[in-house]
Design an enzyme around this catalytic site. Sequence first.
Site, PDB file in Angstrom:
ATOM      1  N   GLU A   1     -27.237 -94.333  42.249  1.00 52.27           N
ATOM      2  CA  GLU A   1     -26.152 -94.072  40.962  1.00 52.27           C
ATOM      3  C   GLU A   1     -27.888 -94.994  40.604  1.00 52.27           C
ATOM      4  OE1 GLU A   1     -22.324 -96.063  39.514  1.00 52.27           O
ATOM      5  OE2 GLU A   1     -22.792 -96.110  41.625  1.00 52.27           O
TER       6      GLU A   1
ATOM      7  N   CYS B   1     -21.121 -86.248  40.365  1.00 55.79           N
ATOM      8  CA  CYS B   1     -18.801 -86.800  40.056  1.00 55.79           C
ATOM      9  C   CYS B   1     -19.516 -87.772  38.308  1.00 55.79           C
ATOM     10  CB  CYS B   1     -17.997 -87.832  40.408  1.00 55.79           C
ATOM     11  SG  CYS B   1     -19.521 -89.471  40.180  1.00 55.79           S
TER      12      CYS B   1
ATOM     13  N   HIS C   1     -13.052 -96.218  22.289  1.00 60.17           N
ATOM     14  CA  HIS C   1     -11.592 -95.292  22.554  1.00 60.17           C
ATOM     15  C   HIS C   1     -11.457 -94.620  21.436  1.00 60.17           C
ATOM     16  CE1 HIS C   1     -10.386 -99.347  24.655  1.00 60.17           C
ATOM     17  NE2 HIS C   1     -10.139 -97.728  25.121  1.00 60.17           N
TER      18      HIS C   1
END
Length: 844
Positions: free
Chosen positions: A711, A781, A446
Amino acid sequence: MISIVVVSHSRALAEAAVALAGEMITGDERPRVAVAAGLDESTFGTNAAAVAEAITEVDTPDGVLVLLDLGSAILSAEMALEFVEPDVAGRVRLSSAPLVEGLVAAVVLASTGADLDAVTEEAESGLAAKRFHLGSAATVSETGADGTPDAPADEDSAVAAAATAEVTVSNAHGLHARPAAKVVALVRGFDAHVTLTNLDTGRGPVNAGSLSAVATLNARSGNRLRVEASGDQADEAVHALEELAARGFDDQPAAGSAAPRSERAAGSGLDLAMGPALVRKTDVDTSAYQTAEPETESRRSREAVATVRSRLHDLERRTSEESGAQAGAIFTAQVQLLDDPDITGPVDAEIAAGISAVEAWSRQLDEVAARFEGLADAYQRERAADVRSVRAALLRALTGKPDEDPDATGAPVILVVDELDAATAASIDATAVAGVVTVARGTTGHGVIVAASRGIPLLTGVGDDAAGVRTGQVVAFDARTDAFLPEVSEADQRRFADLVAERSRERIEVVEAARGPALTGDGHRVPVLANVASLADADSARANGAEGSGLVRTEVLFGDRAEAPTVEEQTETFLALAKAMGGAPLTIRTWDVGGDKPLPFLPMPREANPFLGARGIRAFRRQPRLLYDQLTAICRAARETPIRVMFPMVSNAGEVATAVAQLRHAAAIDAVLVSGERSTGFYASAETGSQAAAEAGSAVPEGLDVGIMVEVPAAALTIETLAEGLDFVSVGTNDLTQYTMAADRGNDAVAELADPLSPAVLRLIDRVCRRAPDGVEVAVCGDLASQPRAVPLLLGLGVRELSCTPPKVPDVKAAVRGTDLADARALAAEVLTAGEPAEIRELL
């Protein structure tokens, strides 16, 4: 300090005005501002009850200033005073000041501690600068030496000046709002009356303690200002202003310092910084703490919790205003740690048993952090930093040890920390900190997220290279090349200065061109989209020139909810995202969850190896309802705006077939509802649903493209069958790298193996591009799409769409424009023969 309430017909307008005003001040001292605007996020109107609630929320003995736009806003504010307690109403001042200019002036002056009368007067003078600049309030006789209207003379300027000086405006954009606000805040801290006169235009003297007056000087770069002061601290005030002017009014960003909010949509773009190090250790020294009896320890604990809670709430507010609600929610989650009964219960019990508050809180939060660190998922594991941040804040509150904050009046520093927590990232003064270096590796913490949202240059994972760095030692880093210099020579300083100038020029060029299409040198158009997880991300993406979203992270978008969002709520959110992006296409990834990172409303059993368990599309085999509702919402949104749907973590054709069948079923059932049939949503039986689907047909809404994420190696190696009948595939390079290399990038022991430029990973991407069925477009992406230097390689391999982080869109577009496909193919062919990532980087 007074508080402020903003009443407007438009919530978006009010929140934007508050954010703009907040940019004018950099310190912690600022007035509380509440917004009562709009009937909801998108409906115009005002509500007297909402105004009354806002007034009550920020009420203070010093008074509340209410700023309004027009019409019913005035009536609602007047009626609101009848709803609040009489003593509260008596402290409220309704002002006719202009909403935006008045709010900026009011916030700046209120932050200095000025009283309600002074702030009201300043707010109601908010249009002065605009009037005088445009000449709407002046006659010919009132013009200055430059032919434009004079600034209003300061009535107290006739008092003989006890101290004078002449300063030059050296910052590039002159004395605009932000540096003017710093002048006002500075002079109001002295017992002196200070005036400014623009010696080049003849404007002034004006009161330097008034933002609206200073703005009327129209002081541009190179202008000379005369500073005059009278009063007990006249000399000190003039000297302080001389120092501020010498620093360019703190408006000249150092190498890599954060850009102003209006420019942050594109990020700083420099990725490098240099300056004296400020080394801050995570551990708090508690050796001098004296344990008292349980009653005293309990009181200390409560007071520390209250102090930390107040600080976190303040950080949540400031971060939400600056970087969006998603970033602000980080601190809401940290507050919840302080109120978690599974933590506070044992803490209280230990204190009652004679354990000190310091030891009790340390022990419990260390255990929580350890549980996070034991998770398999890198993102979840990095939540341990949030826990340690709260622990450190509590220990500082208990021991009375404040943070060692950088001096905003000195040279901007490089903050060197073991790990960057969100509280530190949010409270950094960007005028005092040029950049941040962390010892620990980690790109999803964060603290990293908040720093990135604020445009603060950051280099993570320098490890032992920072071991010998001491506070005051000059260091430098270039995040673009992952270079960290613990010792900086004179030659290094010259090189960094040149890099700053070069990249600043580059940045100006790429940002100016960002809104145009990205065409390769030989004329091939490559769509450049953005990865988004919030409305703030969507706003940033559009501002940076993104042509849509190549990845909407729905598990993050709705991840703060305790209960699952309804079909209607999801539909509204998807349409709001589309609106924020100007109607550009959205690629919505269905829930990407797993046993190691469950959604609050999707409890999942603990798995021995969550990375190889029920992740992505697999997680809904036994709980299809959530996926069904989401697919229904996607179909509904697709009838109104361009939408693509993308299924994550597929590994065989059967999973793709099942997912597509569920999509078609949801589309068919919803088509029945749209045509007028009634239902509670999910059909009670398969027979009922199948019958309705058969009657409605099995086609998805027109224009809804369907794709999958690649993936795992299995998907890349069987792309011919997996992608048959689909419209596109998108390579998620983050997970593809981890699964291919069997290495977690969040694990320092093997992180160097988790390199997306590993030959094995690139060969899998090459195979996907070569073997995908005809008509199936290949996109990327993952993080690799956000690296401009990798763009020629990806295009050479055959990738035809890129989706990156919003701030990187201008750089990725520039990289596309600098690429010729023939050259890119030759580069890719050479790269595919390389043996090591280092060799590939050299080729790039």
